[in-house]
Structure formats: structure tokens, C-alpha cells
Design a protein around this motif. Structure first.
Motif, mmCIF file in Angstrom:
data_model
loop_
_atom_site.group_PDB
_atom_site.id
_atom_site.type_symbol
_atom_site.label_atom_id
_atom_site.label_comp_id
_atom_site.label_asym_id
_atom_site.label_seq_id
_atom_site.Cartn_x
_atom_site.Cartn_y
_atom_site.Cartn_z
ATOM 1 N N PRO A 184 -5.450 1.912 -2.855
ATOM 2 C CA PRO A 184 -4.081 1.565 -2.212
ATOM 3 C C PRO A 184 -2.957 1.893 -2.934
ATOM 4 C CG PRO A 184 -5.205 -0.404 -2.973
ATOM 5 C CD PRO A 184 -5.846 0.605 -3.442
ATOM 6 N N ALA A 190 -6.848 4.182 1.400
ATOM 7 C CA ALA A 190 -6.165 3.049 1.252
ATOM 8 C C ALA A 190 -7.292 1.955 0.765
ATOM 9 C CB ALA A 190 -5.455 2.579 2.896
ATOM 10 N N ILE A 248 0.870 -1.143 -0.087
ATOM 11 C CA ILE A 248 0.019 -0.089 -0.190
ATOM 12 C C ILE A 248 0.972 1.261 0.004
ATOM 13 C CG2 ILE A 248 -1.847 1.191 1.333
ATOM 14 C CD1 ILE A 248 -2.632 -1.417 2.494
#
Length: 492
Positions: free
Chosen positions: A195, A191, A130
Motif C-alpha cells: 500500500p 493496495a 495508501i
């Protein structure tokens, strides 16, 4: 982490785990100094088994790490190099912004590490990655990156705790909780939705398009000249150059710049520049403006005394309206800079008398810590910046003009035998930057590189060799790489 709130984030993670009945332990190994070594925080947590507390490790074991959180791009790369990221286990959480290390800043050229190499390595080394600019997101929400990292950790779903438990941990911290929660929520949503973001190897260059009008008769005249006298391919850089020189001096100085570029364009046309997209003129548009807007004492004082700079500093430190911010500048003027600011005749007269020059240098040449927010120091800088109107008559301006014209004469003289080498000769101006000692070192490298031009003028690969020389000059401050490259040139 490297000074971006790692202790706060670590405390949050430990508090979160303990609130959920886990046994948790944190350790840290501090870096050597700011941005020369990051602090490594290690958190280990386990639920008690049969009422017996687990024995926890003090340091991470390669191959046994579930989550790596890096608050800066190159710290993610260092985690991979240490073997802490493994494809069967580790989730990598990394902010893609850069906080440059000292080793990157000290290189005269571009010493910035390649972020694409880190991203490619993470794709290979991590189970899942991420990565986006969490620093910018936190700043937009009035908080710091630790809150954004905590939000991404919650969104990653690696820990067996729900979102409410994460939020409760932040609320328990009390002070600053509201701003931290905003950054947490924004990072959590980002996220989940996106991400990963695309990372560019180099910052995108932004050159404003040539406008129809600039809003002032003198400036409109300059814009009109660019449009009427120069090819479209050069308009963006010429407009950038004009803006820089008006800010540096005045519209008349920018008009002088266009006069000089017009003469260079004429030479460019004579030697087939149209078939080469006027590469010589476009390059000159950039570096002649850079050469004309040299960094002298007047310019430095002007930049440090501007209201926009004080506002930027206040924004960077997050100062509130009722808070006072003082900026302490380190200045080390030399008599060379003082003479350069004096009228040409007077400055040269002092320099021609070594005893007098040395005596005055002993008075001037020492470091000073200047608090620009105080009345006396601000007035001093403001008075120096007000000397802009006398700049054209100074010794420094006289020398800059002579050096600039000698450089341009060399470059234009190469157009006939070697057009590409002429363009590279213009690019060599990149070596000259800064003021005081930095300017002297850059100027010395520039002169040494340009001294090799006669050896390359008759070679088809002359432009490639000059480019190599310039790159070597930018590799280190001492000029070791340049020395080796010049020795190679001498053997051709």
C-alpha cells in the motif's frame, strides 16, 4: 481531483452506495482553472433509518471525513491543510505522481513542491495512508486514474461493500468497462500487497555508463577519446554531452566539445583538480554541452518535426491506429531569431539598420498557431530544421561561441585564487535556457550574476555567495530576489 476523472469516480461511488441501499449525495466545487485549483468532490452516504431518508451535508466538515482520495500528490497536501484529514478517522488515498501546478512551472528554477513534506504530514494527520503511483498503474493497464482510485478504495476496506459490488458498478458503466476493470484489479492487488511506496524528494537522475562501442566509426572514436583522455569520474557526463551534441549537430561538433573539455581538464590538473575529484572538469562536462547545444530556431523546428514526437503525443492522448491527431503549436518568432538564423554577415547587416530591422520585425513578430500535422506547416518546419548544416555560419552561433568563451575564460581565471568559486561560475550557466524572450531574460540574469564575480574572487566564502546569487536568480522571473541579493553583495 483536478481534471483526472473526478466526476466519473464520484458517479461510481454514488451508484455503488445506492445499489447497496444507501442514500448518497455528491457535490462539487470546481477549481479556477487547470492546475491552478482542483475540483473538490464530496460524497456523503448513509443507510436509511426506520424508513426515513437522512439529511446529508453539502460540504465536508473538518474532523468528520472518513476517506480522502487525492488524484495527485499536492492535492493530498491541500486536503491536509484544509483540515479534512484527521488521525482518529480519515483514511488517506493518494497517488504519488505529480501534475505540476502553474505556480510550480512558472518559477525559473526548481519550483516543484516537496512530496516528502506531504508524506510526512499524512503520516501524522491520517489514520492510515495508501500512497503509490496510481496514474502509472492505470496507464499501464490502458485506463485512467479514476479506475485505479476506485480499486484502491475497494481494497482499503473502508466502505461496507464487497469487491463484487465495486466491479458491478464499473460494468454497469458500459463503455470502457474492460480497461477500467483491468486498472481496478491491478490497483486493488497493489493496495493489498504494497500500500505504500517510497517517495523521493527529487527525480532520480539517470546517466548512462560509457559503453565499449557506440556502433558507428565516428561515434566509436568519440567514446574512445572519452575513455583514453579523461578521468573516470567524468565519463558519464561526457558521454551524455557527446550524445546531446551529436543529436544537436554532428560528430564533428561533439569532437570540438571534447577538444574544449580537454583544455579545461589540463587547467584543472594544474590547479589540484585531482585532489578534488576533478569537480571543475565534471561541472564543465555538463554545462559546456548545454551551452553548445543552445536552443535556436533550427533546433526548435527539428524537435517539433520529429517522428518520435508525433508518436509520443499520440501515446499521451491514447490515440488509436485509425485516429488522426493534430498538434497546434503556439509560435511567436521575432526578427531577432530570424537574423540569428541568417549567415553572420547578412544577419549583422540587417541588425545594423534599425529602420529595415523594425519594418521586417512588424511583418514577423506576431503570434501564430501552427498545426504541425498539416503538410504545409510540417514542410515549413522540416525545411527550417534542414538548415542544421549552415548553423556554424549563423549570427546566433557566432554570438553563442563568443559568450561561451568569455564565460569559460572567467571560470578558468578563478581556478588559481578560488577553485570552488570557479566551479560555481560554471554552474551559473544553468541560468541560460530556452529561446526567444525566455533566453533573453535568462541571459540577462546570467550576465548580472557573473558581473558580481570580481567582488567575490578574494573571499573565502565567495563560492557560497555566488551560489546564493544563482539561487536568487532562479526564484522569480522578474529578478526581484536577485536585485536584493546583488545589493547585499555590494555591501560586503
Amino acid at each position: 481531483m483536478g481534471g483526472q476523472g473526478g466526476g466519473v469516480l464520484t458517479d461510481w461511488i454514488v451508484a455503488l452506495a445506492e445499489a447497496q441501499g444507501f442514500a448518497a449525495q455528491s457535490t462539487s466545487v470546481p477549481g479556477v482553472a487547470q492546475r491552478t485549483g482542483a475540483t473538490i468532490y464530496y460524497v456523503e452516504m448513509l443507510p436509511p433509518r426506520d424508513g426515513v431518508a437522512p439529511i446529508l451535508s453539502l460540504m465536508p466538515t473538518p474532523g468528520d471525513v472518513d476517506v480522502v482520495i487525492a488524484a495527485e500528490m499536492m492535492e493530498a497536501g491541500r486536503s491536509i491543510l484544509r483540515g479534512l484529514v484527521t488521525p482518529d478517522r480519515t483514511v488517506m488515498i493518494a497517488s504519488t505522481h505529480r501534475s505540476l501546478a502553474v505556480s510550480e512551472k512558472e518559477v525559473p528554477g526548481d519550483g516543484i513542491g516537496d512530496p516528502l513534506a506531504v508524506i510526512d504530514a499524512a503520516d501524522f494527520a491520517a489514520k492510515r495512508t495508501i500512497a503509490f503511483d496510481m496514474e502509472a498503474l492505470a496507464s499501464q493497464n490502458g485506463s485512467v486514474i479514476s479506475a485505479a482510485l476506485f480499486g484502491v478504495l475497494a481494497a482499503a476496506g473502508v466502505l461496507p461493500f464487497d469487491r463484487a459490488a465495486f466491479e458491478a458498478t464499473i460494468k454497469a458503466g458500459g463503455r470502457g468497462a474492460e480497461a477500467s476493470l483491468r486498472a481496478f484489479d491491478a490497483a486493488y492487488a497493489r493496495a493489498r500487497e504494497k500500500p505504500r511506496e517510497e517517495v523521493a524528494a527529487f527525480p532520480r537522475k539517470r546517466i548512462d555508463a560509457l559503453p565499449d562501442f557506440a556502433g558507428h566509426p565516428s561515434l566509436d572514436k568519440l567514446v574512445g577519446r572519452i575513455r583514453a583522455e579523461f578521468p573516470d569520474v567524468a565519463h558519464g557526463l561526457l558521454f551524455a554531452g557527446v550524445k546531446r551534441l551529436v543529436d544537436f549537430q554532428d560528430p564533428a561538433y561533439a569532437d570540438e566539445y571534447l577538444d574544449r573539455l580537454g583544455a579545461l581538464l589540463g587547467r584543472d590538473r594544474e590547479h589540484g583538480g585531482a585532489s578534488r575529484d576533478f569537480a571543475f572538469t565534471v561541472t564543465a562536462a555538463k554545462y559546456v554541452a548545454v551551452a553548445m547545444a543552445y536552443d535556436d530556431v533550427i533546433r526548435v523546428a527539428d524537435l517539433k518535426a520529429r517522428a518520435a514526437r508525433f508518436a509520443r503525443v499520440r501515446a499521451e492522448v491514447g490515440a488509436k491506429g485509425d485516429q488522426i491527431v493534430y498538434t497546434t503549436e503556439y509560435m511567436h518568432p521575432r526578427m531577432d531569431e530570424v537574423c540569428g538564423t541568417l549567415p553572420k554577415g547578412l544577419g549583422q547587416w540587417i541588425e545594423d539598420r534599425p529602420t529595415l530591422f523594425s519594418s521586417l520585425d512588424r511583418l514577423v513578430n506576431r503570434g501564430r498557431r501552427v498545426r504541425t500535422g498539416t503538410v504545409l506547416w510540417f514542410l515549413g518546419l522540416y525545411l527550417v530544421s534542414s538548415l542544421r548544416g549552415t548553423r556554424r555560419g549563423t549570427l546566433r552561433h557566432h554570438r553563442e561561441r563568443l559568450h561561451r568563451e568569455a564565460w569559460l575564460a572567467t571560470a578558468t581565471g578563478l581556478l588559481s585564487p578560488n577553485y570552488d568559486l570557479a566551479v560555481e561560475a560554471l554552474n551559473c550557466r544553468r541560468l541560460v535556457k530556452g529561446y526567444s524572450d525566455t533566453h533573453v531574460r535568462g541571459l540577462s540574469k546570467f550576465d548580472r550574476v557573473m558581473a558580481a564575480v570580481p567582488l567575490l574572487a578574494g573571499r573565502e566564502d565567495g563560492a557560497d555567495w555566488l551560489r546564493r546569487l544563482r539561487q536568487a536568480a532562479l526564484m522569480d522571473e522578474q529578478g526581484i530576489a536577485l536585485d536584493g541579493a546583488l545589493k547585499t553583495i555590494a555591501t560586503l
